[in-house]
Design a protein around this motif. Structure first.
Motif, mmCIF file in Angstrom:
data_model
loop_
_atom_site.group_PDB
_atom_site.id
_atom_site.type_symbol
_atom_site.label_atom_id
_atom_site.label_comp_id
_atom_site.label_asym_id
_atom_site.label_seq_id
_atom_site.Cartn_x
_atom_site.Cartn_y
_atom_site.Cartn_z
ATOM 1 N N LEU A 246 8.384 13.620 6.771
ATOM 2 C CA LEU A 246 9.263 12.488 6.461
ATOM 3 C C LEU A 246 9.329 12.278 4.959
ATOM 4 O O LEU A 246 8.303 12.231 4.285
ATOM 5 C CB LEU A 246 8.731 11.207 7.121
ATOM 6 N N ILE A 247 10.553 12.162 4.444
ATOM 7 C CA ILE A 247 10.783 11.691 3.079
ATOM 8 C C ILE A 247 11.534 10.380 3.242
ATOM 9 O O ILE A 247 12.699 10.382 3.640
ATOM 10 C CB ILE A 247 11.609 12.697 2.255
ATOM 11 N N PRO A 248 10.878 9.237 3.015
ATOM 12 C CA PRO A 248 11.490 7.936 3.345
ATOM 13 C C PRO A 248 12.907 7.781 2.792
ATOM 14 O O PRO A 248 13.148 7.946 1.596
ATOM 15 C CB PRO A 248 10.529 6.934 2.695
ATOM 16 N N GLY A 249 13.838 7.494 3.703
ATOM 17 C CA GLY A 249 15.215 7.227 3.323
ATOM 18 C C GLY A 249 16.047 8.437 2.989
ATOM 19 O O GLY A 249 17.252 8.329 2.761
ATOM 20 N N ALA A 250 15.433 9.610 2.948
ATOM 21 C CA ALA A 250 16.158 10.823 2.560
ATOM 22 C C ALA A 250 16.132 11.834 3.695
ATOM 23 O O ALA A 250 15.425 11.681 4.687
ATOM 24 C CB ALA A 250 15.537 11.432 1.300
ATOM 25 N N LYS A 251 16.920 12.903 3.530
ATOM 26 C CA LYS A 251 16.978 13.936 4.551
ATOM 27 C C LYS A 251 15.687 14.739 4.561
ATOM 28 O O LYS A 251 15.120 15.049 3.511
ATOM 29 C CB LYS A 251 18.170 14.868 4.288
ATOM 30 N N ALA A 252 15.222 15.058 5.760
ATOM 31 C CA ALA A 252 14.014 15.869 5.889
ATOM 32 C C ALA A 252 14.283 17.289 5.401
ATOM 33 O O ALA A 252 15.400 17.800 5.521
ATOM 34 C CB ALA A 252 13.553 15.893 7.343
ATOM 35 N N PRO A 253 13.278 17.959 4.847
ATOM 36 C CA PRO A 253 13.465 19.342 4.399
ATOM 37 C C PRO A 253 13.493 20.307 5.580
ATOM 38 O O PRO A 253 12.795 20.102 6.572
ATOM 39 C CB PRO A 253 12.233 19.589 3.528
ATOM 40 N N GLN B 56 11.544 -12.512 -2.683
ATOM 41 C CA GLN B 56 10.129 -12.867 -2.679
ATOM 42 C C GLN B 56 9.239 -11.839 -1.992
ATOM 43 O O GLN B 56 8.012 -11.910 -2.120
ATOM 44 C CB GLN B 56 9.949 -14.235 -2.003
ATOM 45 N N ASN B 57 9.839 -10.900 -1.266
ATOM 46 C CA ASN B 57 9.056 -9.903 -0.518
ATOM 47 C C ASN B 57 9.532 -8.501 -0.882
ATOM 48 O O ASN B 57 10.595 -8.057 -0.447
ATOM 49 C CB ASN B 57 9.203 -10.131 0.995
ATOM 50 N N GLY B 58 8.703 -7.814 -1.671
ATOM 51 C CA GLY B 58 9.076 -6.470 -2.104
ATOM 52 C C GLY B 58 9.249 -5.511 -0.954
ATOM 53 O O GLY B 58 10.061 -4.584 -1.021
ATOM 54 N N ASP B 59 8.482 -5.722 0.127
ATOM 55 C CA ASP B 59 8.590 -4.823 1.272
ATOM 56 C C ASP B 59 9.968 -4.932 1.912
ATOM 57 O O ASP B 59 10.619 -3.929 2.222
ATOM 58 C CB ASP B 59 7.476 -5.072 2.294
ATOM 59 N N LEU B 60 10.453 -6.163 2.102
ATOM 60 C CA LEU B 60 11.799 -6.332 2.655
ATOM 61 C C LEU B 60 12.856 -5.824 1.686
ATOM 62 O O LEU B 60 13.846 -5.215 2.094
ATOM 63 C CB LEU B 60 12.060 -7.806 2.974
ATOM 64 N N ARG B 61 12.639 -6.055 0.409
ATOM 65 C CA ARG B 61 13.606 -5.591 -0.593
ATOM 66 C C ARG B 61 13.758 -4.079 -0.536
ATOM 67 O O ARG B 61 14.851 -3.545 -0.700
ATOM 68 C CB ARG B 61 13.162 -6.042 -1.981
ATOM 69 N N GLU C 264 0.815 -1.217 0.000
ATOM 70 C CA GLU C 264 0.000 0.000 0.000
ATOM 71 C C GLU C 264 0.853 1.273 0.000
ATOM 72 O O GLU C 264 0.330 2.379 0.002
ATOM 73 C CB GLU C 264 -0.935 0.028 1.219
ATOM 74 N N GLY C 265 2.173 1.084 0.049
ATOM 75 C CA GLY C 265 3.061 2.244 0.057
ATOM 76 C C GLY C 265 3.289 2.829 1.432
ATOM 77 O O GLY C 265 3.910 3.889 1.569
ATOM 78 N N THR C 266 2.824 2.142 2.480
ATOM 79 C CA THR C 266 3.049 2.633 3.840
ATOM 80 C C THR C 266 4.329 2.019 4.408
ATOM 81 O O THR C 266 4.904 1.102 3.831
ATOM 82 C CB THR C 266 1.858 2.298 4.757
ATOM 83 N N LEU C 267 4.755 2.525 5.545
ATOM 84 C CA LEU C 267 5.993 2.096 6.188
ATOM 85 C C LEU C 267 5.642 1.335 7.470
ATOM 86 O O LEU C 267 5.589 1.925 8.557
ATOM 87 C CB LEU C 267 6.868 3.314 6.501
#
Length: 364
Positions: free
Chosen positions: A240-247, A335-340, A124-127
């Motif tokens: 939050l910008i996932p994996g990147a620096k916050a603005p 096999q798991n895109g979320d873990l990838r 779903e695109g959530t974390l």
């Protein structure tokens, strides 16, 4: 697989990455779990609790790293741990690489497989592994902000809920994600007037539908931020910008437009912070003051409530730990895109595009 659970050694970090219940599940699947003595005490779990569910207790953090194929943690390894991480070892934890070049380079040099909780993304695109800690941090942001508004701690001397005949305090929330919504909910529950800003109209519509009338939504812009910081008592950085620096949404020169004693709580400090003046602090010394503005920038806020935080976190991490242990990291990630999506550094190579953008590091 041999799985290691070291005791967290970051300042005031009392959470533990695997509970006795988690050990029970892993052992039942045929794995060996090595837990450092005292690792669960801060969260209310004794060594005997772990022994009863099949864990092997080890006396030192060095022994845990040396004995195991996968390390499961809560917070990123700190400098003392860098040399303990072994080549090809899986390290599964919150890394927040974007906020630390030193950590990023150390993990590259370790040749380990680094999978970051905070970038695991579901269909779903959530974390899912960040969400429970964001919920805790969002609620804590108001709890801490309300405290630091008190005059003895150099705040404005404002009671967020007000009293009959006196208007309530005003809370500005930057970001309508999980942190922002939880912060707004807590502030509204105290009776404060809340303004929440975001550039995502879908999120603003959601907030408008579920929140009471004293929570007001507005589109986020530099103009609106500058307008609201002049008369709000507590400002929450929740972008939050996932994996990147916050603005950096609030710059140093904007502090002069705030009233003395205004409190800034930066929940995005792990990702570099939403405020230009953000500097990571600890529970030992949580605040600092710049231009009469109180800053609260503790990088592991949920660590202050470890019982709640540990249970909330391990509810969502255990299924992924089981996948990694049962299948190995390569098959589990295939096999798991979320873990990838959580893969950040693999055997010395950066595989997360965000780190390339932040640090100009080589990307495979």
């Amino acid at each position: 697989m041999k799985i290691g659970v070291p005791k967290e050694i970051k300042n005031y970090e009392s959470r533990v990455a695997v509970t006795p219940a988690g050990v029970f599940e892993l052992v039942n699947c045929g794995h060996q779990v090595f837990v450092q003595e005292g690792a669960g005490e801060g969260s209310g779990f004794s060594d005997d609790d772990y022994k009863e569910t099949g864990a092997y207790m080890l006396p030192t953090i060095e022994a845990v790293y040396a004995m195991t194929d996968m390390i499961v943690k809560v917070k990123e390894p700190i400098a003392y741990e860098y040399n303990l991480v072994k080549k090809n070892q899986i390290v599964f934890t919150y890394f927040h690489f974007a906020s630390s070049r030193e950590l990023t380079e150390a993990m590259i040099n370790s040749k380990a497989v680094c999978i970051a909780y905070e970038t695991v993304t579901d269909a779903e695109g959530t974390l899912p592994l960040l969400t429970p800690m964001s919920e805790v941090a969002g609620r804590m942001a108001i709890q801490q902000g309300a405290k630091y508004l008190e005059k003895p701690i150099k705040g404005r001397g404002v009671l967020l809920g007000g009293v009959p005949g006196v208007p309530p305090g005003k809370v500005l929330v930057l970001g309508a994600g999980v942190v922002g919504v939880q912060a707004a909910k807590m502030a509204a529950g105290l009776g404060a007037h809340v303004t929440i800003l975001d550039i995502n109209m879908k999120r603003l519509r959601y907030v408008n539908d579920v929140m009471p009338s004293h929570v007001v939504t507005e589109f986020s812009s530099v103009y609106n931020i500058k307008k609201h910081i002049k008369n709000h008592d507590l400002i929450i950085g929740a972008v939050l910008i996932p994996g990147a620096k916050a603005p950096s949404l609030i710059t140093r020169d904007m502090l002069k437009d705030m009233r003395p004693g205004t409190v800034l709580v930066d929940v995005a400090v792990d990702q570099g912070g939403c405020f230009e003046t953000t500097m990571p602090t600890t529970h030992d010394d949580p605040t600092f003051i710049i231009d009469d503005i109180v800053h609260y920038c503790v990088a592991n806020m949920p660590g202050a409530v470890p019982y709640t935080s540990t249970l909330a976190l391990t509810n969502v991490t255990l299924p992924y730990v089981l996948k990694l242990a049962n299948m190995g990291w390569e098959k589990a990630c295939e096999q798991n895109g979320d873990l990838r999506s959580g893969l950040s550094i693999v055997k010395g190579e950066v595989v997360a595009k965000e780190l390339l953008e932040v640090f100009s590091l080589p990307l495979v």
